[in-house]
Design an enzyme around this catalytic site. Structure first.
Site, PDB file in Angstrom:
ATOM      1  N   ASP A  54      60.690 -14.223   5.904  1.00  0.00           N
ATOM      2  CA  ASP A  54      59.799 -13.659   6.917  1.00  0.00           C
ATOM      3  C   ASP A  54      58.565 -14.549   7.035  1.00  0.00           C
ATOM      4  O   ASP A  54      57.710 -14.572   6.149  1.00  0.00           O
ATOM      5  CB  ASP A  54      59.400 -12.244   6.510  1.00  0.00           C
ATOM      6  CG  ASP A  54      58.564 -11.543   7.566  1.00  0.00           C
ATOM      7  OD1 ASP A  54      58.297 -12.157   8.630  1.00  0.00           O
ATOM      8  OD2 ASP A  54      58.171 -10.382   7.341  1.00  0.00           O
ATOM      9  N   TYR A 144      45.147 -18.133  18.351  1.00  0.00           N
ATOM     10  CA  TYR A 144      46.352 -18.954  18.505  1.00  0.00           C
ATOM     11  C   TYR A 144      46.002 -20.441  18.442  1.00  0.00           C
ATOM     12  O   TYR A 144      46.659 -21.219  17.737  1.00  0.00           O
ATOM     13  CB  TYR A 144      47.019 -18.628  19.839  1.00  0.00           C
ATOM     14  CG  TYR A 144      48.279 -19.416  20.099  1.00  0.00           C
ATOM     15  CD1 TYR A 144      49.474 -19.102  19.447  1.00  0.00           C
ATOM     16  CD2 TYR A 144      48.301 -20.475  21.007  1.00  0.00           C
ATOM     17  CE1 TYR A 144      50.637 -19.825  19.686  1.00  0.00           C
ATOM     18  CE2 TYR A 144      49.447 -21.203  21.256  1.00  0.00           C
ATOM     19  CZ  TYR A 144      50.614 -20.865  20.599  1.00  0.00           C
ATOM     20  OH  TYR A 144      51.764 -21.586  20.838  1.00  0.00           O
ATOM     21  N   ALA A 146      43.442 -21.842  17.044  1.00  0.00           N
ATOM     22  CA  ALA A 146      43.043 -22.198  15.682  1.00  0.00           C
ATOM     23  C   ALA A 146      44.268 -22.455  14.817  1.00  0.00           C
ATOM     24  O   ALA A 146      44.296 -23.407  14.028  1.00  0.00           O
ATOM     25  CB  ALA A 146      42.188 -21.086  15.078  1.00  0.00           C
ATOM     26  N   LYS A 148      47.150 -23.477  15.820  1.00  0.00           N
ATOM     27  CA  LYS A 148      47.809 -24.707  16.270  1.00  0.00           C
ATOM     28  C   LYS A 148      46.967 -25.955  15.989  1.00  0.00           C
ATOM     29  O   LYS A 148      47.518 -27.032  15.723  1.00  0.00           O
ATOM     30  CB  LYS A 148      48.138 -24.596  17.762  1.00  0.00           C
ATOM     31  CG  LYS A 148      49.212 -23.550  18.069  1.00  0.00           C
ATOM     32  CD  LYS A 148      50.537 -23.901  17.399  1.00  0.00           C
ATOM     33  CE  LYS A 148      51.663 -23.011  17.875  1.00  0.00           C
ATOM     34  NZ  LYS A 148      52.976 -23.404  17.298  1.00  0.00           N
TER      35      LYS A 148
END
Length: 229
Positions: A54, A144, A146, A148
């Site tokens: 997971d 998001y 941050a 990436k």
């Protein structure tokens, strides 16, 4: 015959890459969040192996994989899975930050750590499917972007660390690509989702295979893919 460990093979870019690799006869090892999902995705690719981990809970990945047989050979590790949840910073709470940082950054780092021995043995390759948001951030994209931006830093550091071991590292930065994730983004932005105006996942898959198949005397470090219409 090459063996590829791939996350995010259930849809979008990941599904396109998995299908292309399978069609040309390469071996796949599908990483999925639970056994049922792993069986469902692997069933599309006869002969594919599976690993259950997971990505939303990276602290447990080592424990989970420790109970499974890891592939003896890994020619490439393809990080394509990702999650997104848009919100202004003023409304972002820790669970939303953690969800995106865990799946988009920390889980790829942990999977890479665990697969590096096999990758080093065959002078393999790690490909991080990043995002245009990994190069510039805009309003409502803080968490998001941050994750990436962090993924770019991970790839850049790993490339320097593993160069002497013969492991190539590539970051791919697609623009908006037709996928379930992009449909969610459009919904959060209050926009109509029109996939025909976006990049086809097959086009991004083509760039990823190009980086994988490049002769060993060269390495693609960063590859940006933008809509052509």
């Amino acid at each position: 015959m090459a063996t590829h460990v791939i996350t995010g093979a259930g849809s979008g870019i990941g599904a396109a890459v998995a299908r292309r690799l399978h069609e040309r006869g390469d071996d796949l090892v599908i990483v999925a969040r639970d056994a049922g999902r792993a069986r469902e995705i692997a069933g599309r690719y006869p002969g594919a192996g599976t690993l259950v981990a997971d990505l939303a809970n990276p602290d447990r990945i080592s424990w989970a994989l420790g109970k499974q047989a890891l592939p003896e050979r890994v020619d490439s590790l393809l990080h394509i899975a990702g999650v997104v949840d848009l919100s202004p910073v003023a409304e972002l709470r820790p669970p939303t930050w953690h969800a995106q940082l865990n799946t988009n950054l920390i889980a790829p780092a942990e999977l890479t750590r665990l697969m590096l021995p096999q990758l080093r043995t065959v002078h393999g390759q790690v490909i991080f499917v990043n995002s245009g948001a990994g190069l510039s951030a805009h309003a409502d994209w803080a968490a998001y972007a941050a994750s990436k931006h962090g993924l770019k830093a991970l790839a850049d550091a790993l490339r320097q660390e593993e160069h002497g071991n013969g492991v190539r590292v590539t970051s791919v930065y697609p623009g908006r690509t037709a996928s379930p994730m992009q449909a969610k983004v459009h919904s959060q932005e209050g926009k109509e989702y029109r996939p025909e105006g976006l990049i086809d996942p097959e086009s991004v898959a083509t760039t990823i295979l190009m980086a994988l198949d490049l002769p060993r005397d060269a390495e693609v470090n960063d590859l940006t893919v933008r809509p052509g219409r």
